[in-house]
Design a protein around this motif. Structure first.
Motif, PDB file in Angstrom:
ATOM      1  N   MET A 183       0.837  -1.183   0.000  1.00 26.96           N
ATOM      2  CA  MET A 183       0.000   0.000   0.000  1.00 26.96           C
ATOM      3  C   MET A 183       0.884   1.249   0.000  1.00 26.96           C
ATOM      4  SD  MET A 183      -2.755   1.534   2.739  1.00 26.96           S
ATOM      5  CE  MET A 183      -3.942   0.286   2.414  1.00 26.96           C
ATOM      6  N   GLN A 225      -5.690   3.547  -9.148  1.00 28.10           N
ATOM      7  CA  GLN A 225      -6.845   2.710  -9.473  1.00 28.10           C
ATOM      8  C   GLN A 225      -6.627   1.964 -10.789  1.00 28.10           C
ATOM      9  OE1 GLN A 225     -10.176   5.428  -9.147  1.00 28.10           O
ATOM     10  NE2 GLN A 225     -10.432   4.973  -6.981  1.00 28.10           N
ATOM     11  N   HIS A 254      -4.430  -0.916 -10.039  1.00 30.17           N
ATOM     12  CA  HIS A 254      -4.901  -1.764  -8.930  1.00 30.17           C
ATOM     13  C   HIS A 254      -3.954  -1.712  -7.730  1.00 30.17           C
ATOM     14  CE1 HIS A 254      -7.813  -3.171 -11.807  1.00 30.17           C
ATOM     15  NE2 HIS A 254      -6.839  -3.446 -12.635  1.00 30.17           N
ATOM     16  N   ASP A 300      -3.315  -0.295  -3.925  1.00 26.48           N
ATOM     17  CA  ASP A 300      -3.972   0.238  -2.730  1.00 26.48           C
ATOM     18  C   ASP A 300      -3.254   1.510  -2.288  1.00 26.48           C
ATOM     19  OD1 ASP A 300      -5.866  -1.796  -2.559  1.00 26.48           O
ATOM     20  OD2 ASP A 300      -4.546  -3.057  -1.338  1.00 26.48           O
ATOM     21  N   GLN A 345      -3.416   5.099   0.575  1.00 23.12           N
ATOM     22  CA  GLN A 345      -3.980   5.889   1.669  1.00 23.12           C
ATOM     23  C   GLN A 345      -3.444   7.298   1.465  1.00 23.12           C
ATOM     24  OE1 GLN A 345      -3.261   4.306   5.574  1.00 23.12           O
ATOM     25  NE2 GLN A 345      -4.227   6.050   6.590  1.00 23.12           N
TER      26      GLN A 345
END
Length: 113
Positions: free
Chosen positions: A1, A29, A32, A34, A36
């Motif tokens: 991430m 996106q 794909h 992740d 934060q």
């Protein structure tokens, strides 16, 4: 991430900052990945968290994409802003500079457009 904190302290930088965040989300996106993402506003930039701000629709749209928007309480006090005056879902931290250090110690990349 991937974890990223954007730091904005100038009102003139909101368009650039929100554009950068949007571009980053599109990339993550599409691949794909992740993510934060947090946007921390301090100094005079907290004024654009007020309800009815020019950037309200963009900010609320990014909140729907899981971006966290944070206001510095010290800056809010300096500009006589109460939490009730902020758009919904804006988080408040005691001190923006402490939030920046905390996030960086947690592995967040720091970006200041």
């Amino acid at each position: 991430m991937y974890k990223v904190i954007y730091h904005i302290d100038e009102r003139e930088k909101w368009s650039l900052t929100l554009g950068n965040v949007t571009n980053m989300i599109v990339y993550y996106q599409a691949h794909h990945i992740d993510y934060q993402i947090e946007v921390l506003a301090n100094s005079v930039a907290v004024c654009d968290y007020l309800k009815g701000s020019t950037f309200q629709s963009q900010i609320l749209s990014l909140i729907e994409k899981k971006v966290i928007f944070v206001a510095c309480h010290n800056a809010m006090e300096a500009h006589h802003i109460l939490a009730e005056q902020l758009m919904e879902n804006i988080q408040v931290v005691d001190a923006g500079v402490v939030e920046l250090v905390t996030k960086q110690s947690e592995g967040f990349a720091y970006i200041k457009p």
